[in-house]
Design an enzyme around this catalytic site. Structure first.
Site, PDB file in Angstrom:
ATOM      1  N   GLY A   3     -22.146 -16.853  13.657  1.00  0.00           N
ATOM      2  CA  GLY A   3     -22.833 -15.819  12.893  1.00  0.00           C
ATOM      3  C   GLY A   3     -24.059 -15.237  13.580  1.00  0.00           C
TER       4      GLY A   3
ATOM      5  N   CYS B 143       2.028  -2.905  -5.162  1.00  0.00           N
ATOM      6  CA  CYS B 143       2.407  -1.926  -4.138  1.00  0.00           C
ATOM      7  C   CYS B 143       3.655  -1.171  -4.582  1.00  0.00           C
ATOM      8  CB  CYS B 143       2.668  -2.642  -2.810  1.00  0.00           C
ATOM      9  SG  CYS B 143       3.415  -1.578  -1.562  1.00  0.00           S
TER      10      CYS B 143
ATOM     11  N   CYS C 177       6.651  -2.173  -1.893  1.00  0.00           N
ATOM     12  CA  CYS C 177       7.200  -3.517  -1.744  1.00  0.00           C
ATOM     13  C   CYS C 177       6.919  -4.402  -2.944  1.00  0.00           C
ATOM     14  CB  CYS C 177       6.687  -4.178  -0.461  1.00  0.00           C
ATOM     15  SG  CYS C 177       5.002  -4.807  -0.595  1.00  0.00           S
TER      16      CYS C 177
ATOM     17  N   CYS D 294       0.572  -0.856   0.104  1.00  0.00           N
ATOM     18  CA  CYS D 294      -0.115  -1.847   0.925  1.00  0.00           C
ATOM     19  C   CYS D 294      -0.885  -1.164   2.049  1.00  0.00           C
ATOM     20  CB  CYS D 294       0.888  -2.775   1.599  1.00  0.00           C
ATOM     21  SG  CYS D 294       1.624  -3.980   0.510  1.00  0.00           S
TER      22      CYS D 294
ATOM     23  N   CYS E  58       3.787  -4.991   4.472  1.00  0.00           N
ATOM     24  CA  CYS E  58       4.640  -4.229   3.564  1.00  0.00           C
ATOM     25  C   CYS E  58       6.056  -4.111   4.140  1.00  0.00           C
ATOM     26  CB  CYS E  58       4.029  -2.848   3.356  1.00  0.00           C
ATOM     27  SG  CYS E  58       4.683  -1.960   1.946  1.00  0.00           S
TER      28      CYS E  58
END
Lengths: 300, 367
Positions: free
Chosen positions: A39, A248, A251, A273, A279
């Site tokens: 970080g 979605c 899908c 998606c 997807c």
């Protein structure tokens, strides 16, 4: 004239993955330092790249420094493999490093991304390289680098909590929806790059190595595998990710990040998606959304 | 109809093909040669070399041609090329005192050793469009005379004889910083700061320099001297202990003479702002000198209140390749983030409407 040959020679003699080995070494050192201090933003001597600053030069330099001839590269932008800049960066590495490229998350050893983390869980040995525009999570609270570095050194993150608190006081919500700040391994507050906060939980205890490159701002940082990544919040206002009311349309997937696609000028819209590979693989497995037949016909 | 935004390779390829066509323009007109650009658009080449940080006229001309005359794009092309070049060392400092001067003016003295030489300047031209340039009339040959061989003394050296102006700073034994090889850190040394200014955007620095004249960190500047001409670049080979000449480059140097009241430690004396730029670019050299002086506020114990005095602000935003990249990246797709914002705004509007529910009996009246 000698100019042409000089330039041609110059082009012909680009090193593997474009950067010279000294530069790669310098970048790898920065990456190693970043992994050692999760970080923490490591300054590095970012190079000019043959694509503009702000278009992924940090991610490209990180990828160029870690990629080897046996790697398989996937590049996504907004979760999609076929957005213009993803196409352009993938083509760049196919040209200068002659590596295999793929659109399938599971097959890739290195995934360079802008603004998304793939839906499919990443596995050990994979590296996710983020393109980062503004690496400093405190930048919009304090524009000065000299000040923000001090704040990180002293772990003085009160200002960030005040900002989140003010959001709640004013809007009833934390109004940060992307680039939502996280705390890494209990020490540094880090900008996850402008991914939607939906993706934040995927960073936590990931099996994959996550590397972040900011070319214009000349910073590299890292989240090693199995690292604590906690989104900042309050006990009474816990961190929440976005949810979508419908699945979605292509899908039928639930619990994934969706893009809104405008269908006509009468307010018609569909949600699909954002992760195009996810997807497509679902559709290949036979999953169908409520608009899949229609949409596929229209696209053909 | 559902049409996903697909940026297929074909679309990119076709866009670049169209760009190549537009770059060339009307095929019935002859194509520009690099020589024509280098000779007749010489100042454009100078700017591209200066901000691209590569002294190579032909490459600058090529970049300008490839960029369709967009100089920032040309600068970017040159920078991206520069970064791939191997680096074998650093030259010796150039000696502008030994410059073969083509232009040299001082605003602080009426006359001085070496004289005032106007050289090829736009100054005192009347800015009237010249229709004869539409054709191909050859201009008269320029006047030339033999020089006396005496190097033109620098104005700063004249003032230094009386101790009226600060001396050149000491670099000490420290290595000179290299902006392109080490990450920037603030506060910067004057060496890296001047490097950043030398490759900084002319327009940005011009505006900042101008702001100091209008009272945002006024420094009472005088043009001590501007000189344009060629200097020798030398390289010392440590293995052989030899110093060899690499060639000559044209540079523009500006020494601003500025007021300084003195402090407890230093007696009152003039201070200096310094600008050095590849090629012929007086405007840029002067702007750099004004900015350099303004950015020395801390060192000289001056109040800091103006943008031009703020090192982090000036240096972080002076590079046009960085600036143009980040501004223009906004045209890349951002729909994932936008979706997140859409979601939030819809939710907040919903809550707002619910809260207002009772009061909205007559929405038309409210509008």
């Amino acid at each position: 004239m000698t100019l042409e040959t000089e330039i041609e020679d110059g082009l012909a003699s680009y090193n593997f993955a474009y950067l010279d080995e000294q530069t790669k070494r310098m970048i790898r050192r920065a990456i190693l330092k970043g992994i050692a201090i999760p970080g923490y933003q490591v300054p590095f001597a970012s190079r000019e790249m043959p694509m503009p600053y702000g278009w992924g030069t940090g991610g490209v330099q990180v990828t160029a420094s870690i990629i080897g001839p046996d790697d398989t590269l996937k590049v996504i932008d907004q979760g999609a493999d076929d957005t213009t800049n993803a196409v352009s960066i993938r083509a760049f590495f196919a040209k200068v490093a002659d590596v295999e490229t793929t659109t399938r998350t599971g097959e890739a050893t290195i995934i360079q991304t802008r603004h998304r983390i793939p839906e499919e869980k990443l596995t050990e040995g994979q590296i996710l390289v983020y393109q980062v525009p503004i690496p400093e999570p405190l930048r919009f609270l304090e524009p000065r680098e000299t000040e923000t570095r001090k704040m990180h050194a002293l772990a003085e993150y009160g200002l960030m909590h005040v900002k989140l608190y003010e959001d709640i006081a004013r809007n009833g919500h934390i109004a940060t929806t992307y680039a939502y700040p996280v705390k890494v391994e209990g020490r540094y507050v880090m900008d996850p790059s402008p991914t939607p906060k939906f993706d934040n939980p995927k960073m936590h205890m990931s099996d994959a190595l996550q590397l972040f490159g900011a070319g214009r701002e000349k910073r590299i940082y890292a989240v090693p595998p199995h690292t604590n990544v906690v989104s900042l919040d309050f006990e009474d206002y816990p961190f929440e990710i976005q949810t979508f009311e419908e699945p979605c349309a292509l899908c039928g997937a639930h619990g994934v990040y969706l893009d809104e696609v405008i269908l006509d000028d009468r307010g018609g819209r569909m949600f699909v998606c954002s992760d195009t590979d996810f997807c497509e693989e679902r559709r290949a497995e036979g999953h169908r959304g409520h608009l899949s037949g229609e949409a596929m016909e229209a696209a053909e | 109809m559902y049409v996903a935004v697909k940026g297929g390779e074909a679309a990119i390829r076709n866009a670049h093909r169209l760009l190549a066509d537009r770059r060339r323009g009307d095929r019935s007109l002859p194509s520009l040669t690099l020589g024509q650009i280098a000779e007749q658009l010489a100042l454009a080449c100078d700017r591209v070399m200066a901000e691209g940080s590569v002294y190579d006229r032909e490459l600058a001309a090529l970049a300008i041609k490839q960029a369709r005359g967009d100089l920032i794009e040309a600068i970017f092309l040159l920078r991206a090329y520069r970064t791939t070049l191997p680096r074998f060392g650093y030259s010796e400092p150039i000696d502008t005192g030994a410059m073969q001067v083509e232009r040299r003016v001082s605003a602080t003295y009426k006359d001085l050793p070496g004289g005032q030489m106007l050289g090829p300047t736009f100054d005192y031209t009347h800015r009237l469009l010249d229709p004869s340039l539409a054709g191909d009339d050859a201009p008269d040959d320029p006047e030339a005379r033999e020089g006396d061989g005496v190097p033109a003394m620098r104005v700063s050296d004249i003032l230094a004889q009386e101790g009226l102006i600060e001396a050149d700073g000491e670099t000490g034994g420290e290595e000179i910083g290299d902006l392109t090889r080490t990450p920037m850190e603030f506060p910067m040394g004057r060496d890296t700061r001047l490097q950043a200014l030398a490759r900084g955007d002319e327009g940005f620095l011009l505006a900042l320099g101008y702001s100091t004249q209008r009272g945002y960190a006024r420094s009472h500047p005088f043009v001590g001297e501007i000189r344009i001409g060629e200097v020798e670049v030398e390289y010392r080979m440590p293995e052989l202990g030899l110093t060899v000449s690499l060639g000559r480059i044209r540079v523009t140097e500006c020494q601003m003479v500025n007021q300084f009241k003195g402090s407890a430690k230093a007696p009152p004396q003039f201070t200096r702002g310094y600008g050095l730029v590849f090629g012929q670019s007086e405007r840029k050299a002067m702007a750099v000198a004004l900015c350099d002086r303004a950015l020395r506020a801390d060192e000289l114990g001056e109040d800091k209140f103006a943008p031009a005095q703020d090192e982090e602000f000036v240096i972080s935003h002076s590079d046009n390749v960085q600036a143009t990249g980040f501004v223009e990246h906004l045209k890349l797709p951002h729909y994932v983030d936008f979706q997140a914002e859409l979601d939030l705004v819809r939710r907040m509007r919903g809550e707002h409407a619910r809260k207002q529910g009772g009061d909205e009996a007559m929405p038309e009246a409210a509008e």
